[in-house]
Design an enzyme around this catalytic site. Structure first.
Site, short mmCIF file in Angstrom:
data_model
loop_
_atom_site.label_atom_id
_atom_site.label_comp_id
_atom_site.label_asym_id
_atom_site.label_seq_id
_atom_site.Cartn_x
_atom_site.Cartn_y
_atom_site.Cartn_z
N TRP A 226 19.19 84.10 42.77
CA TRP A 226 18.95 83.57 44.11
C TRP A 226 17.52 83.13 44.34
O TRP A 226 17.21 82.48 45.33
CB TRP A 226 19.35 84.60 45.19
CG TRP A 226 18.86 86.00 44.97
CD1 TRP A 226 19.60 87.04 44.48
CD2 TRP A 226 17.56 86.54 45.24
NE1 TRP A 226 18.84 88.18 44.41
CE2 TRP A 226 17.58 87.90 44.88
CE3 TRP A 226 16.36 86.02 45.75
CZ2 TRP A 226 16.46 88.74 45.00
CZ3 TRP A 226 15.26 86.84 45.86
CH2 TRP A 226 15.32 88.18 45.50
N ASN A 227 16.60 83.47 43.45
CA ASN A 227 15.20 83.31 43.84
C ASN A 227 14.68 81.87 43.71
O ASN A 227 13.73 81.52 44.39
CB ASN A 227 14.30 84.29 43.08
CG ASN A 227 14.22 83.98 41.61
OD1 ASN A 227 15.24 83.74 40.99
ND2 ASN A 227 13.03 83.96 41.07
N LYS B 170 27.30 78.32 37.99
CA LYS B 170 27.66 79.36 38.95
C LYS B 170 26.38 79.84 39.63
O LYS B 170 25.59 80.61 39.08
CB LYS B 170 28.34 80.55 38.24
CG LYS B 170 28.95 81.53 39.23
CD LYS B 170 28.39 82.88 38.93
CE LYS B 170 28.34 83.93 39.93
NZ LYS B 170 27.67 83.72 41.17
N GLU C 264 17.28 84.61 30.44
CA GLU C 264 15.94 84.66 31.06
C GLU C 264 16.00 85.79 32.08
O GLU C 264 16.65 85.66 33.12
CB GLU C 264 15.63 83.33 31.77
CG GLU C 264 15.58 82.13 30.86
CD GLU C 264 14.31 82.08 30.01
OE1 GLU C 264 13.42 82.94 30.17
OE2 GLU C 264 14.23 81.19 29.16
N LEU C 265 15.31 86.88 31.78
CA LEU C 265 15.53 88.09 32.58
C LEU C 265 14.27 88.48 33.37
O LEU C 265 13.49 87.64 33.72
CB LEU C 265 16.01 89.20 31.65
CG LEU C 265 17.19 88.77 30.75
CD1 LEU C 265 17.57 89.85 29.77
CD2 LEU C 265 18.40 88.35 31.58
N GLY D 45 18.59 85.89 35.45
CA GLY D 45 18.89 86.95 36.41
C GLY D 45 18.32 88.27 35.94
O GLY D 45 17.39 88.30 35.12
#
Ligand code: NAD
Length: 492
Positions: A151-152, A175, A250-251, A228
């Site tokens: 969401w960021n 998604k 990508e965490l 996320g």
């Protein structure tokens, strides 16, 4: 109330369940739109459409140059609608209009750059050590790619994924996060207008377990590119491994921003504030651990708190606002819980540490910019990602100790080094275990420069010319041009 349908096979449609879920404006705390709540039936429709587009549709007949031209057209349309898209993201996410206008004006570059690269993917002729053979390589598109975003920063991270994937010739099911789906559904209208054939880009909206999991499991999906949390990344990686799917992850991060006594302190203060309070600390590269050399600790803290206290909070749609709301109610509660955790661990609260009650903040989910000093690297506040405007200040003696603290983390995404000693800057850039090291700057990114994580911060790289390879697989082709018939029971 605005309603957003999903986008599958070139058509907007309701979810097969007929259900909707609410999307909130974090500045008002109120529902402003409704999003179609997808499930496995919608997932199957979207993946099948993407598979057909990849295998048989007009997309599969385009040359790489034609794909590049479509991407550049999409870049032009984003330029045309930059302000409108920026406003959607401000409303849905609470990001600052001051940042989003700049970001959306820059976003087309991803489509121009990867559009330009589409027809420059070349195999090689291999100078074999065997006579009578000719060998060359082909780089072929993987097929259907699932792109899952958080969401960021919905549109920026969508661009990082779909520009190289489309340039490579893949087709896509996007998604977006259930908290911020609207801007992606506005964006996909431009994909359609640019002339991408039906099925090439699809968007399925909904929740992680209902849409994300079936997408990862779907047998026609060849690759998952995910941004996320590390918890979700781990779950996706396990599921993908079961089906031998390609993944890019990508965490999260707990990035060290390291200030040596020989640095230009005013610049470093600026970098420290930008590292943690820009985007309200809701960025994976937040410089959430500020490492200060002992001799300048007190002086730096004084300058830092003086600047941080001037931060203007309020309506993210106002160009003057510097710190906006927390994007979701859940995240707001999580950030507040970490303030209690830090206090209970014995960290010293220097400023903030509470919900913002300023009148400009209205009923929004605002938290005051917060700084803790006296933090040790073993505390949870120094080890766990908060994803909010909370800074932990940690002291160090010398270079070795700075490196030890910086690397004592399960994460390795970003890092900053502030020093006027060029030798030290080089040594630090070699020794820090992170995908990005910024020297005398912080939070700089470009479509041209590789971005990604060491350790638990991820697998794979986005941006930069090599990012297109994340969506390709290599085939080695052998021709016999006259080699003698060999003994069939030995290797040729
Ligand atoms: P999240 O992991 O909760 O959700 C991300 C996406 O995954 C959402 O679309 C969600 O619906 C989906 N999802 C959830 N469960 C799923 C499952 N089991 N299978 C498939 N999909 C699933 O993350 P978030 O809270 O939306 O985002 C914040 C996190 O993202 C932070 O940890 C941050 O550091 C990270 N992040 C990383 C980068 C980077 O480039 N390294 C950039 C931005 C954000």
């Amino acid at each position: 109330m605005q309603r957003y349908q999903m986008y599958i096979d070139g058509r907007f449609s309701d979810a097969s369940s007929g259900k909707w879920f609410d999307s909130y404006n974090p500045y008002t705390g109120e529902v402003w739109g409704q999003i179609a709540e997808g499930g496995s039936v919608d997932v199957d429709r979207a993946v099948t459409a993407a598979h057909n587009a990849f295998a048989n549709g007009p997309w599969s007949q385009l040359t790489a140059s034609q794909r590049g031209a479509l991407l550049r057209k999409l870049g032009d349309l984003i330029t045309r609608d930059a302000r409108k898209l920026a406003e959607f993201e401000v409303r849905d996410n609470g990001k600052l209009i001051a940042e989003m206008v700049g970001q959306l004006n820059y976003l087309p570059q991803w489509f121009y750059y990867f559009g330009g690269l589409a027809d420059k993917v070349q195999g090689a002729v291999i100078p074999l050590d065997k006579k009578g053979y000719f060998n060359f390589t082909r780089h072929e598109a993987l097929g259907v790619v699932v792109a899952i975003t958080p969401w960021n920063s919905p549109l920026l991270l969508t661009a990082w994924k779909i520009a190289p994937a489309l340039a490579a010739g893949c087709t896509i099911v996007l998604k977006p996060s259930e908290f911020t789906s609207a801007s992606t559904l506005e964006f996909v209208k431009l994909v359609e207008e640019a002339g991408f054939p039906p099925g090439v880009v699809n968007v399925v909206t909904g929740f992680g377990k209902d849409v994300g999991t079936p997408l990862v499991e779907h047998p026609l999906v060849k690759k998952i590119t995910f941004t996320g949390s590390d918890a979700t990344g781990r779950a996706i990686n396990q599921l993908a491994a079961k089906h031998f799917k390609h993944v890019s992850l990508e965490l999260g991060g707990k990035s060290p921003n390291i200030v040596f006594a020989d640095a230009n302190l005013d610049d470093a203060v600026n970098g420290a504030v930008s590292g943690i309070f820009a985007a309200t600390g809701q960025t994976c590269i937040a410089g959430s651990r500020l490492l200060l050399q002992e001799s300048i600790h007190d002086q730096f803290i004084e300058k830092l708190t003086a600047l941080a206290k001037t931060a203007r909070m309020g309506d993210p749609m106002s160009m003057d606002t510097q710190v906006g709301p927390i994007t979701t109610r859940q995240q707001y509660d999580k950030v507040l819980s970490y303030i209690d955790i830090a206090k209970n661990e014995g960290a010293e609260l220097l400023m903030g540490g509470a919900p913002a009650t300023r009148t400009e903040c209205g009923k929004g989910w605002f938290i005051e910019p917060t700084i803790f000093s006296g933090v040790t690297n073993q505390m949870r506040i120094a080890q766990e990602e908060v994803f909010g405007p909370i800074l932990s200040v940690i002291k160090f003696k010398d270079e070795d100790e700075a490196v030890a603290i910086a690397n004592d983390s399960s994460y390795g995404l970003g890092s900053g080094v502030w020093t006027s000693d060029i030798g030290r800057a080089f040594r630090m850039s070699e020794r820090i275990q992170a995908g990005t090291v910024w020297v005398n700057t912080y939070r700089a990114v470009s479509y041209m420069s590789p971005f990604g994580g060491y350790k638990d911060s991820g697998i794979g790289r986005e941006n930069g010319a090599d990012a297109i390879r994340e969506y390709l697989q290599v085939k080695s082709v052998w021709f016999n041009t006259g080699a003698a018939t060999a003994n069939p029971f030995t290797m040729r």
